[in-house]
Design a protein around this motif. Structure first.
Motif, short mmCIF file in Angstrom:
data_model
loop_
_atom_site.label_atom_id
_atom_site.label_comp_id
_atom_site.label_asym_id
_atom_site.label_seq_id
_atom_site.Cartn_x
_atom_site.Cartn_y
_atom_site.Cartn_z
N GLY A 59 0.89 -1.08 -0.08
CA GLY A 59 -0.12 -0.08 -0.10
C GLY A 59 0.92 1.43 -0.11
N THR A 60 0.28 2.45 0.47
CA THR A 60 1.05 3.66 0.28
C THR A 60 0.70 4.33 1.77
OG1 THR A 60 0.25 3.94 -1.83
CG2 THR A 60 0.89 5.86 -0.74
N ASP A 62 -0.45 7.06 4.16
CA ASP A 62 -1.33 8.06 3.99
C ASP A 62 -0.94 9.07 4.99
OD1 ASP A 62 -3.84 9.02 3.01
OD2 ASP A 62 -4.41 9.15 5.17
N VAL A 85 -0.19 5.03 9.03
CA VAL A 85 -1.73 4.64 8.54
C VAL A 85 -1.41 4.30 7.18
CG1 VAL A 85 -4.00 5.08 8.18
CG2 VAL A 85 -2.92 5.92 10.10
N ARG A 87 -2.90 2.89 3.45
CA ARG A 87 -3.80 2.57 2.66
C ARG A 87 -3.37 1.53 1.77
NH1 ARG A 87 -8.94 5.67 0.66
NH2 ARG A 87 -9.72 3.79 -0.54
N ASP A 89 -3.56 -1.52 -1.00
CA ASP A 89 -4.11 -1.41 -2.17
C ASP A 89 -5.46 -1.99 -2.58
OD1 ASP A 89 -1.41 -0.73 -3.08
OD2 ASP A 89 -0.72 -2.44 -3.62
N GLY A 91 -7.69 -1.12 -0.64
CA GLY A 91 -8.70 -0.11 -0.15
C GLY A 91 -8.76 0.41 1.43
N PRO A 92 -8.56 -0.70 2.30
CA PRO A 92 -8.83 -0.39 3.80
C PRO A 92 -7.61 0.22 4.15
CG PRO A 92 -9.19 -2.52 3.29
CD PRO A 92 -8.98 -2.15 2.15
N TYR A 93 -7.70 0.80 5.17
CA TYR A 93 -6.57 1.64 5.90
C TYR A 93 -5.80 0.62 7.19
CZ TYR A 93 -7.60 6.09 3.79
OH TYR A 93 -7.64 6.82 3.01
N SER A 108 4.75 10.78 3.46
CA SER A 108 3.55 10.29 2.84
C SER A 108 3.37 10.01 1.27
CB SER A 108 2.52 11.60 3.22
OG SER A 108 2.23 11.65 4.51
#
Length: 128
Positions: A59-60, A62, A85, A87, A89, A91-93, A108
């Protein structure tokens, strides 16, 4: 490891898979494919069937915080450390620690991937 891991009944499959083979699962709606964390029902389809499925485990970042003081004794040797936190890939955090990179290099929008160090009961993330 930080404290004793206590899995709730709904999230037990996630923790069991993580402990067994480091598989990073998310709860997914069988109707629309939306992924959720922690385990829940679909916000669009209510009690539609949900299943735990393997994910990209990436993910990335946030947002994040650099801790210069250990708020739990198990992290005293890791100061400074980053809590972020991410995010995912799908969708959820997901709240996690970022490891393997200097705290001042974390940004970020940075791409990260799940990792597990020896003895880590919780999923950690590091730069891809």
């Amino acid at each position: 490891m930080i404290g004793d891991l206590v899995a709730g009944e709904l999230d037990a499959p996630f923790w069991d898979a993580w402990k067994a083979d480091e598989t990073f699962l998310l709860h997914r709606c069988a109707t629309c494919g939306r992924h959720d964390w922690p385990a829940s029902c679909c916000i669009d389809h209510g009690q539609a069937p949900m299943a735990w499925v393997p994910t990209s485990a990436a993910g990335t970042i946030d947002t994040y915080t650099i801790f210069y003081r250990a708020y739990v004794k198990e992290l005293a040797g890791d100061v400074p450390y980053v809590v972020a936190v991410v995010r995912l890939d799908e969708g959820p955090y997901f709240h996690t620690r970022i490891t393997g990179i200097a705290p001042d290099a974390v940004k970020s929008g940075m791409r990260v991937r799940v990792r597990r160090g020896e003895g880590d009961a919780f999923p950690l993330f590091q730069s891809e």
